[in-house]
Design an enzyme around this catalytic site. Structure first.
Site, mmCIF file in Angstrom:
data_model
loop_
_atom_site.group_PDB
_atom_site.id
_atom_site.type_symbol
_atom_site.label_atom_id
_atom_site.label_comp_id
_atom_site.label_asym_id
_atom_site.label_seq_id
_atom_site.Cartn_x
_atom_site.Cartn_y
_atom_site.Cartn_z
ATOM 1 N N TYR A 139 -11.645 -0.765 -14.172
ATOM 2 C CA TYR A 139 -11.405 0.638 -14.364
ATOM 3 C C TYR A 139 -11.514 1.816 -13.871
ATOM 4 O O TYR A 139 -10.715 2.694 -13.498
ATOM 5 C CB TYR A 139 -11.664 0.789 -16.093
ATOM 6 N N VAL A 183 -19.546 4.937 -27.778
ATOM 7 C CA VAL A 183 -21.073 4.775 -28.369
ATOM 8 C C VAL A 183 -21.223 6.217 -29.960
ATOM 9 O O VAL A 183 -21.643 5.588 -30.857
ATOM 10 C CB VAL A 183 -21.898 4.661 -27.745
#
Ligand code: NAD
Length: 312
Positions: A139, A183
């Protein structure tokens, strides 16, 4: 202005498209809906379902467009380790396709949503744009390659280019995909839902969490500010927050204690990452308005998934 947002039905793209529409611009969105949701867009946004590698479709959509915001991407770091070819095809190939279609349609400027992930592990914190990046996932490699393509092709073809390295964005509407739970929505949902917050690693890892509205401000400034072409700029807050500090901030914003579970084995990712934002401050007059706890409160207020849990 006539503006186009690729990936405009996603978390950041829809906030950008809806804001630009509210400000009176004509806004077009192309999104393949692999993640995005068309229903979250203001009805005035002109939506097309499509792939950023479909150059003829892009060319048609780009006619008369003043600036393209290129946000469409595959965004999961763990998934990118499994499917690097797909990440390269969409994040790199799709970016080159967007540039070619811009050239052929005569679009003058592109703003690329890059990522703080390009830095990887760095001995110096906060990280500034002159550091050599050490991307540590497909990525991150794809975002760095996209930056290089955008600036290099832009210079060759006379297209103005701005790349923004966005750090950990959070805010209302952030997806909780099964493949990778970002998160903050994970902690909010676990804390408000009365479940356990799972901390991976020793809890000392730091990240720079930037509120969605501040990211959108930066994207808008990058599209309209003069003399910023060829620049790559960090968009964060300049504050590194550890996972343990994050849990405390979430507890304060949610008004509830979190039940913590620790999984010391699987930390994942770099140990520290915090943005030096002085370049964006100087060039874009970028000043993040929301500190973490205020941003978390706004996230809870504006996201029905979380607000519903507070009321119950
Ligand atoms: P997101 O997944 O919510 O949005 C990406 C959008 O792109 C989705 O709506 C998806 O359906 C669309 N898309 C994916 N592949 C496509 C394709 N081939 N053709 C057309 N559309 C396609 O992610 P996001 O968090 O909104 O991220 C937007 C951009 O910002 C991405 O480029 C990402 O790399 C970058 N970024 C995000 C963060 C963050 O913290 N959210 C941090 C750094 C960089």
């Amino acid at each position: 202005m006539r503006l186009l947002v690729t990936g405009g039905a996603g978390f950041i793209g829809r906030a950008l498209a809806n804001r630009l529409t509210r400000e009176g611009h004509e806004v077009w969105v192309i999104d393949d809906l692999s993640v995005g949701d068309e229903a979250t867009l203001d009805p005035a946004v002109l939506f097309t379902r499509g792939d950023v590698n479909d150059v003829p479709k892009l060319w048609t959509l780009f006619q008369g467009v003043d600036c393209v915001f290129h946000l469409a991407a595959r965004v999961s770091v763990p998934q990118s380790a499994l499917y690097p070819r797909e990440y390269s095809a969409v994040n790199v190939g799709g970016t080159v396709s967007v540039m070619e279609a811009m050239r052929d349609a005569g679009v003058g400027r592109v703003v690329l949503a890059s990522s703080g992930a390009v830095y990887g592990e760095q001995p110096v914190q906060p990280v500034h744009e002159a550091l050599l990046p050490y991307p540590d996932s497909p990525y991150a490699v794809s975002k760095l390659a996209a930056e290089h393509y955008v600036h290099t092709i832009g210079a060759l073809w006379g297209i103005e280019t701005v790349c923004l390295r966005i750090f950990n964005a959070y805010g209302p509407g952030q997806q909780l995909p099964a493949s990778h739970w970002p998160v903050l929505p994970r902690f909010l949902s676990q804390t408000l839902g009365g479940g356990s917050v799972v901390i991976y690693g020793d809890g000392k890892q730091t990240r720079d969490y930037v509120f969605l509205d501040d990211v959108v401000d930066a994207l808008v400034s990058a599209a309209i500010t003069e003399d910023v072409s060829r620049l790559t700029m960090n968009i964060g807050t300049g504050v590194g927050v550890s996972v343990e500090e994050l849990v405390v901030a979430v507890e304060q914003a949610a008004g509830r204690r979190a039940h913590m579970l620790r999984n010391v084995q699987h930390a994942g990712g770099v140990s520290r990452l915090c943005a030096d934002i002085s370049l964006a401050t100087a060039k874009l007059n970028y000043r993040p308005a929301s500190e973490l706890e205020a941003g978390l409160r706004l996230t809870i207020e504006r996201d029905s998934r979380f607000a519903g849990l507070v009321d119950s």
